[in-house]
Design an enzyme around this catalytic site. Sequence first.
Site, PDB file in Angstrom:
ATOM      1  N   PHE A 138      42.738  36.757  40.336  1.00  0.00           N
ATOM      2  CA  PHE A 138      43.246  37.435  39.144  1.00  0.00           C
ATOM      3  C   PHE A 138      44.376  36.623  38.536  1.00  0.00           C
ATOM      4  O   PHE A 138      45.333  36.273  39.215  1.00  0.00           O
ATOM      5  CB  PHE A 138      43.756  38.842  39.478  1.00  0.00           C
ATOM      6  CG  PHE A 138      44.202  39.590  38.245  1.00  0.00           C
ATOM      7  CD1 PHE A 138      43.260  40.183  37.404  1.00  0.00           C
ATOM      8  CD2 PHE A 138      45.545  39.671  37.897  1.00  0.00           C
ATOM      9  CE1 PHE A 138      43.665  40.856  36.247  1.00  0.00           C
ATOM     10  CE2 PHE A 138      45.953  40.337  36.741  1.00  0.00           C
ATOM     11  CZ  PHE A 138      45.010  40.929  35.920  1.00  0.00           C
ATOM     12  N   ASP A 223      49.330  30.054  41.082  1.00  0.00           N
ATOM     13  CA  ASP A 223      49.730  31.257  40.356  1.00  0.00           C
ATOM     14  C   ASP A 223      50.525  32.121  41.338  1.00  0.00           C
ATOM     15  O   ASP A 223      49.957  32.810  42.181  1.00  0.00           O
ATOM     16  CB  ASP A 223      48.482  31.991  39.855  1.00  0.00           C
ATOM     17  CG  ASP A 223      48.806  33.316  39.162  1.00  0.00           C
ATOM     18  OD1 ASP A 223      49.954  33.790  39.290  1.00  0.00           O
ATOM     19  OD2 ASP A 223      47.907  33.868  38.507  1.00  0.00           O
ATOM     20  N   LYS A 252      56.013  38.983  37.092  1.00  0.00           N
ATOM     21  CA  LYS A 252      56.317  40.189  37.884  1.00  0.00           C
ATOM     22  C   LYS A 252      57.759  40.186  38.428  1.00  0.00           C
ATOM     23  O   LYS A 252      58.689  40.431  37.673  1.00  0.00           O
ATOM     24  CB  LYS A 252      55.272  40.361  38.990  1.00  0.00           C
ATOM     25  CG  LYS A 252      53.883  40.656  38.412  1.00  0.00           C
ATOM     26  CD  LYS A 252      52.923  41.272  39.419  1.00  0.00           C
ATOM     27  CE  LYS A 252      51.703  41.867  38.739  1.00  0.00           C
ATOM     28  NZ  LYS A 252      50.557  40.978  38.649  1.00  0.00           N
TER      29      LYS A 252
HETATM   30  C1  LIG Z   1      49.732  40.462  37.549  1.00  0.00           C
HETATM   31  C2  LIG Z   1      49.235  39.071  37.679  1.00  0.00           C
HETATM   32  C3  LIG Z   1      49.003  38.259  36.552  1.00  0.00           C
HETATM   33  C4  LIG Z   1      49.122  38.782  35.138  1.00  0.00           C
HETATM   34  O1  LIG Z   1      50.421  39.129  34.805  1.00  0.00           O
HETATM   35  P1  LIG Z   1      50.671  39.933  33.425  1.00  0.00           P
HETATM   36  O2  LIG Z   1      52.168  39.998  33.343  1.00  0.00           O
HETATM   37  O3  LIG Z   1      50.014  41.264  33.591  1.00  0.00           O
HETATM   38  O4  LIG Z   1      50.057  39.148  32.337  1.00  0.00           O
HETATM   39  C5  LIG Z   1      48.626  36.963  36.760  1.00  0.00           C
HETATM   40  N1  LIG Z   1      48.465  36.465  37.996  1.00  0.00           N
HETATM   41  C6  LIG Z   1      48.662  37.211  39.101  1.00  0.00           C
HETATM   42  C7  LIG Z   1      48.498  36.580  40.447  1.00  0.00           C
HETATM   43  C8  LIG Z   1      49.049  38.536  38.984  1.00  0.00           C
HETATM   44  O5  LIG Z   1      49.223  39.275  40.086  1.00  0.00           O
END
Ligand SMILES: *Cc1c(COP(=O)(O)O)cnc(C)c1O
Length: 400
Positions: A138, A223, A252
């Site tokens: 994700f 990420d 986050k």
């Molecule tokens: C939540 C998340 C995203 C997306 O972040 P947003 O602020 O919702 O755009 C991207 N990568 C990972 C690993 C995430 O957990």
Amino acid sequence: MSKTTDWREKEARYFMRAGRRMPILTVRGEGSFLFDEAGKRYLDFFGGPATISLGHSHPVIVDALTDQARKLIHVSNQFYSIPQLQLAELLIEHSVFDRVYFMNSGAEANEGALKLARKWGKEKKHGAFEIIAAENAFHGRTLQAVTAGGTERYKAPFGPLPPGYVHVPFNDVDAIKRATNANTVAVFLEPIQGEGGIIVPDDDYLKQVRAWCDEQRLLLILDEVQTGCGRTGRMFAYELFGIEPDIMTLGKGIGGGVPLSAFLAKEHAAVFAPGDHGTTYGGEPLMTRVGYEVMRYMVEQDLPAQVASKGKIVERRLHSLLDRCPSVTGVRGKGLMWAIEFNRDIGERLTNAALENGLIVNNVRPNAVRLTPPLTVSDEELEQGLAILEHVIEGDVAPK
Ligand SMILES: *Cc1c(COP(=O)(O)O)cnc(C)c1O
């Protein structure tokens, strides 16, 4: 809004139906707790997810917001501002990277990182552009981010999707090797898959991926939107796996609840030139001031070390649950990101039962529940929340 039914009716009438909601109207947060309109208190082991890093309305964040709001909320990136410079310096000093760029969300930080990789490919690798990403990953909800992600139902309605991505199973370095060709520019991974269900790879997976990237001259982009900023018991999850990526994205937890994200790169990968990228809000004084105070607090309190020791409490209790509870088929995680897997799809039912008992968790998969409490959660709150969860899981006798 006085009547409890109002908000459900309003939502049904006014909102686009794009997500699910827990059936409570939240009005206040304090530390590890959320309060609903009736004053009922919930231990929040969802936290954003993994966003409320210092708990709800931590004084450090409230003070940063109010003090900075009086001084300067927004200024264009055509000007210097103190909080942005302070946060940049702090992140670079406490990571392996040389340069940073601030955005507002995880998806945007990933977009920036992917653009950086594409430009690097053009300039330094004969136009290579293809990104190898993981199934079940994700990366956010923009078109590039859903395309890079590994969940078909998040992308199926939105084609044609941007080209240049190939997907391989997570935790399988040979699959990355087989997918590599002359057009490959980067490998893009979460060090631990978050939304995919807290999937922790083998200890040596990222080391092997790193070695392959070195051999083939590919960029390794991690990420760390969910795993970064103390969540795994280290400041960044790449430390946990003993490697250094070329590019990393954060989101986050870095803002503790305000919209702030960043992508960071080693010098050799930081190929942007003036005009290549931009953002109106990204890096504005209000958000970077909060990010600076959040990160400074993490460093000064050595929050990652505290997370590692709290992680041991969770690990111990969840493993004992695994041993004695037949419906629990697996527990996995690091630091303060954990998932409990069940032998059937009872995640939603357990999440609702936990809510009734005053605990907020999240059914990250139909058959799994995720815990991402604030990093500041006390040992006592942790034990309390885990006791509720155990009670709910062990008392779950509803038919399949
Ligand atoms: C939540 C998340 C995203 C997306 O972040 P947003 O602020 O919702 O755009 C991207 N990568 C990972 C690993 C995430 O957990």
